[in-house]
Scaffold this motif. Structure first.
Motif, PDB file in Angstrom:
ATOM      1  N   SER A  94       0.829  -1.210   0.000  1.00 18.37           N
ATOM      2  CA  SER A  94       0.000   0.000   0.000  1.00 18.37           C
ATOM      3  C   SER A  94       0.864   1.261   0.000  1.00 18.37           C
ATOM      4  CB  SER A  94      -0.943   0.001   1.201  1.00 18.37           C
ATOM      5  OG  SER A  94      -0.235   0.101   2.421  1.00 18.37           O
ATOM      6  N   ILE A  95       2.023   1.196   0.651  1.00 14.54           N
ATOM      7  CA  ILE A  95       2.926   2.353   0.673  1.00 14.54           C
ATOM      8  C   ILE A  95       3.486   2.608  -0.724  1.00 14.54           C
ATOM      9  CG2 ILE A  95       5.152   3.173   1.514  1.00 14.54           C
ATOM     10  CD1 ILE A  95       4.462   1.748   4.177  1.00 14.54           C
ATOM     11  N   LEU A  96       3.865   1.554  -1.434  1.00  9.75           N
ATOM     12  CA  LEU A  96       4.367   1.717  -2.797  1.00  9.75           C
ATOM     13  C   LEU A  96       3.297   2.312  -3.708  1.00  9.75           C
ATOM     14  CD1 LEU A  96       6.467  -1.538  -3.294  1.00  9.75           C
ATOM     15  CD2 LEU A  96       7.330   0.821  -3.363  1.00  9.75           C
ATOM     16  N   LEU A  97       2.055   1.870  -3.537  1.00 10.20           N
ATOM     17  CA  LEU A  97       0.957   2.448  -4.308  1.00 10.20           C
ATOM     18  C   LEU A  97       0.806   3.933  -4.001  1.00 10.20           C
ATOM     19  CD1 LEU A  97      -1.761  -0.349  -4.038  1.00 10.20           C
ATOM     20  CD2 LEU A  97      -0.592   0.391  -6.118  1.00 10.20           C
ATOM     21  N   SER A  98       0.913   4.261  -2.715  1.00  8.94           N
ATOM     22  CA  SER A  98       0.792   5.655  -2.301  1.00  8.94           C
ATOM     23  C   SER A  98       1.916   6.508  -2.872  1.00  8.94           C
ATOM     24  CB  SER A  98       0.789   5.745  -0.767  1.00  8.94           C
ATOM     25  OG  SER A  98       0.681   7.078  -0.336  1.00  8.94           O
ATOM     26  N   LEU A  99       3.150   5.977  -2.886  1.00  9.35           N
ATOM     27  CA  LEU A  99       4.271   6.727  -3.443  1.00  9.35           C
ATOM     28  C   LEU A  99       4.064   6.985  -4.943  1.00  9.35           C
ATOM     29  CD1 LEU A  99       7.344   5.033  -1.693  1.00  9.35           C
ATOM     30  CD2 LEU A  99       6.172   7.161  -1.070  1.00  9.35           C
ATOM     31  N   GLY A 100       3.539   5.981  -5.643  1.00  9.47           N
ATOM     32  CA  GLY A 100       3.234   6.179  -7.058  1.00  9.47           C
ATOM     33  C   GLY A 100       2.181   7.252  -7.261  1.00  9.47           C
ATOM     34  N   ASP A 101       1.169   7.260  -6.384  1.00  6.86           N
ATOM     35  CA  ASP A 101       0.145   8.301  -6.450  1.00  6.86           C
ATOM     36  C   ASP A 101       0.757   9.682  -6.234  1.00  6.86           C
ATOM     37  OD1 ASP A 101      -1.920   6.540  -6.919  1.00  6.86           O
ATOM     38  OD2 ASP A 101      -2.457   6.330  -4.807  1.00  6.86           O
ATOM     39  N   ARG A 102       1.713   9.761  -5.302  1.00  3.22           N
ATOM     40  CA  ARG A 102       2.340  11.045  -5.002  1.00  3.22           C
ATOM     41  C   ARG A 102       3.091  11.579  -6.226  1.00  3.22           C
ATOM     42  NH1 ARG A 102       3.024  12.259   0.566  1.00  3.22           N
ATOM     43  NH2 ARG A 102       4.156  14.095  -0.172  1.00  3.22           N
ATOM     44  N   ILE A 103       3.780  10.701  -6.938  1.00  3.55           N
ATOM     45  CA  ILE A 103       4.484  11.118  -8.149  1.00  3.55           C
ATOM     46  C   ILE A 103       3.492  11.658  -9.169  1.00  3.55           C
ATOM     47  CG2 ILE A 103       5.694  10.235 -10.189  1.00  3.55           C
ATOM     48  CD1 ILE A 103       7.566  10.714  -7.911  1.00  3.55           C
ATOM     49  N   ARG A 104       2.405  10.934  -9.379  1.00  4.45           N
ATOM     50  CA  ARG A 104       1.426  11.351 -10.375  1.00  4.45           C
ATOM     51  C   ARG A 104       0.675  12.605  -9.954  1.00  4.45           C
ATOM     52  NH1 ARG A 104       1.777   5.811 -11.026  1.00  4.45           N
ATOM     53  NH2 ARG A 104       0.431   5.338  -9.252  1.00  4.45           N
ATOM     54  N   ALA A 105       0.635  12.892  -8.661  1.00  3.93           N
ATOM     55  CA  ALA A 105      -0.032  14.097  -8.155  1.00  3.93           C
ATOM     56  C   ALA A 105       0.949  15.260  -7.998  1.00  3.93           C
ATOM     57  CB  ALA A 105      -0.704  13.797  -6.816  1.00  3.93           C
ATOM     58  N   ASP A 106       2.158  15.136  -8.557  1.00 10.06           N
ATOM     59  CA  ASP A 106       3.184  16.188  -8.480  1.00 10.06           C
ATOM     60  C   ASP A 106       3.519  16.558  -7.047  1.00 10.06           C
ATOM     61  OD1 ASP A 106       3.460  16.288 -11.183  1.00 10.06           O
ATOM     62  OD2 ASP A 106       2.221  18.062 -11.470  1.00 10.06           O
ATOM     63  N   SER A 107       3.603  15.556  -6.186  1.00 11.31           N
ATOM     64  CA  SER A 107       3.981  15.789  -4.784  1.00 11.31           C
ATOM     65  C   SER A 107       5.063  14.783  -4.406  1.00 11.31           C
ATOM     66  CB  SER A 107       2.755  15.642  -3.875  1.00 11.31           C
ATOM     67  OG  SER A 107       3.066  15.945  -2.544  1.00 11.31           O
ATOM     68  N   PRO A 108       6.303  14.964  -4.938  1.00 12.98           N
ATOM     69  CA  PRO A 108       7.316  13.908  -4.849  1.00 12.98           C
ATOM     70  C   PRO A 108       8.181  13.922  -3.596  1.00 12.98           C
ATOM     71  CG  PRO A 108       8.148  15.674  -6.211  1.00 12.98           C
ATOM     72  CD  PRO A 108       6.763  16.095  -5.757  1.00 12.98           C
ATOM     73  N   VAL A 109       7.899  14.800  -2.644  1.00 15.80           N
ATOM     74  CA  VAL A 109       8.720  14.881  -1.434  1.00 15.80           C
ATOM     75  C   VAL A 109       7.889  14.449  -0.226  1.00 15.80           C
ATOM     76  CG1 VAL A 109      10.017  16.415   0.097  1.00 15.80           C
ATOM     77  CG2 VAL A 109      10.163  16.718  -2.376  1.00 15.80           C
ATOM     78  N   ILE A 110       8.457  13.575   0.610  1.00 18.38           N
ATOM     79  CA  ILE A 110       7.781  13.144   1.823  1.00 18.38           C
ATOM     80  C   ILE A 110       8.663  13.480   3.024  1.00 18.38           C
ATOM     81  CG2 ILE A 110       6.486  11.305   0.693  1.00 18.38           C
ATOM     82  CD1 ILE A 110       8.463   9.304   1.812  1.00 18.38           C
ATOM     83  N   ASP A 111       8.025  13.619   4.170  1.00 20.92           N
ATOM     84  CA  ASP A 111       8.779  14.009   5.360  1.00 20.92           C
ATOM     85  C   ASP A 111       8.642  12.973   6.468  1.00 20.92           C
ATOM     86  OD1 ASP A 111       6.301  14.459   6.691  1.00 20.92           O
ATOM     87  OD2 ASP A 111       6.256  16.530   5.984  1.00 20.92           O
TER      88      ASP A 111
END
Length: 292
Positions: A94-111
């Motif tokens: 689920s985390i990998l899916l979420s990271l892919g979503d973040r890339i597609r949503a132009d939000s590539p940085v996590i904290d």
């Protein structure tokens, strides 16, 4: 599972339901702007649940997102609320899916706050295989001491001289707040782990970090308002009107402004007479966007 089906699955968990009645009316089930076919009351309850478990997202921001852009926020809310399959701790898939979503949503940085619920060792694993790339520490962070949703610049203090370096933010309510260094960690998601070669061609040119549409509008608006240094700073409400039009709630840009400040594209001064202005980096990026 299509984005439409996943949206319903996550919405059902957040609303405390087993599922939504099926079959649903016939429609293009992959159409991204079809926000779930929920009722107005269900959509309002869903928004309230997501906002209750996330930071940096306003109701106006939520309403502006399409279905696929909402999914990472919904996953994050499910994980934070303890409604996931692992009792609140998301699993690797689920985390990998979420990271892919973040890339597609132009939000590539996590904290660090975002990865606090991840299984032990997963961040290190993703760094080792290149999925995550460690980047510089956050220069601003959300206050967790007063219960109010505000972001402040991080200050470093070493006093007396024999003591260790410490990080603080200044909270208008409680004063100086100690920030553990672990909270300042950040990572960039490598898009090559999630995108095809064709999709990679659409990533921002010249190595620029991708920016969401609203963030681009804000940078262009600040440039057109001549907010290019501290002496010419502009209040957020003026920037919001210039970027998004009359009647815009400045709070709708709270998350956008925080992200732009973290990326060092803007700077700000709080309190009376405060406002925001473009950094040299932000001025350059805004000029590229305007002239594109």
């Amino acid at each position: 599972m299509t984005p439409f089906d996943l949206y319903h699955d996550l919405a059902a968990r957040l609303l405390g339901r087993e599922d939504f009645p099926l079959p649903l009316p016939e429609c293009d089930r992959n159409y991204p702007h079809n926000i779930g076919l929920l009722s107005d009351a269900e959509e309002s309850a869903l928004a309230a649940s997501v906002l209750n478990h996330t930071r940096g997202l306003s109701l106006e921001d939520w309403r502006a997102l399409d279905m696929e852009q909402r999914l990472p926020w919904m996953r994050f809310a499910v994980d934070k609320s303890g409604l996931g399959a692992n009792g609140g701790q998301p699993d690797r898939a689920s985390i990998l899916l979420s990271l892919g979503d973040r890339i597609r949503a132009d939000s590539p940085v996590i904290d660090a706050d975002e990865v606090s619920t991840w299984p032990d060792g997963l961040v290190e694993e993703f760094v080792a295989d290149g999925t995550l790339i460690s980047i510089e520490a956050a220069k601003s962070i959300a206050c967790d001491a007063c219960g109010h949703d505000h972001v402040e610049s991080v200050e470093y203090i070493k006093s007396p001289s024999a003591s260790e370096l410490r990080a603080y933010i200044s909270c208008p309510t409680v004063g100086r707040v100690l920030v553990p260094f672990v909270r300042l960690r950040r990572w960039a998601i490598d898009p090559q782990k999630f995108q095809s070669p064709a999709e990679l061609e659409s990533v921002s040119p010249a190595g620029d970090e991708p920016l969401a549409d609203r963030a681009q509008l804000v940078l262009i608006a600040m440039l057109e308002l001549d907010a290019v240094d501290s002496d010419r700073r502009k209040p957020t409400d003026e920037i919001a009107i210039k970027a998004l039009g009359e009647g815009t709630d400045p709070n709708a840009l709270k998350g956008v402004m925080s992200d732009l400040k973290t990326r060092e594209l803007i700077n700000s001064k709080t309190g009376r007479g405060g406002g925001c202005w473009l950094t040299d980096k932000g001025n350059s990026r805004a000029s590229k966007l305007r002239d594109h």
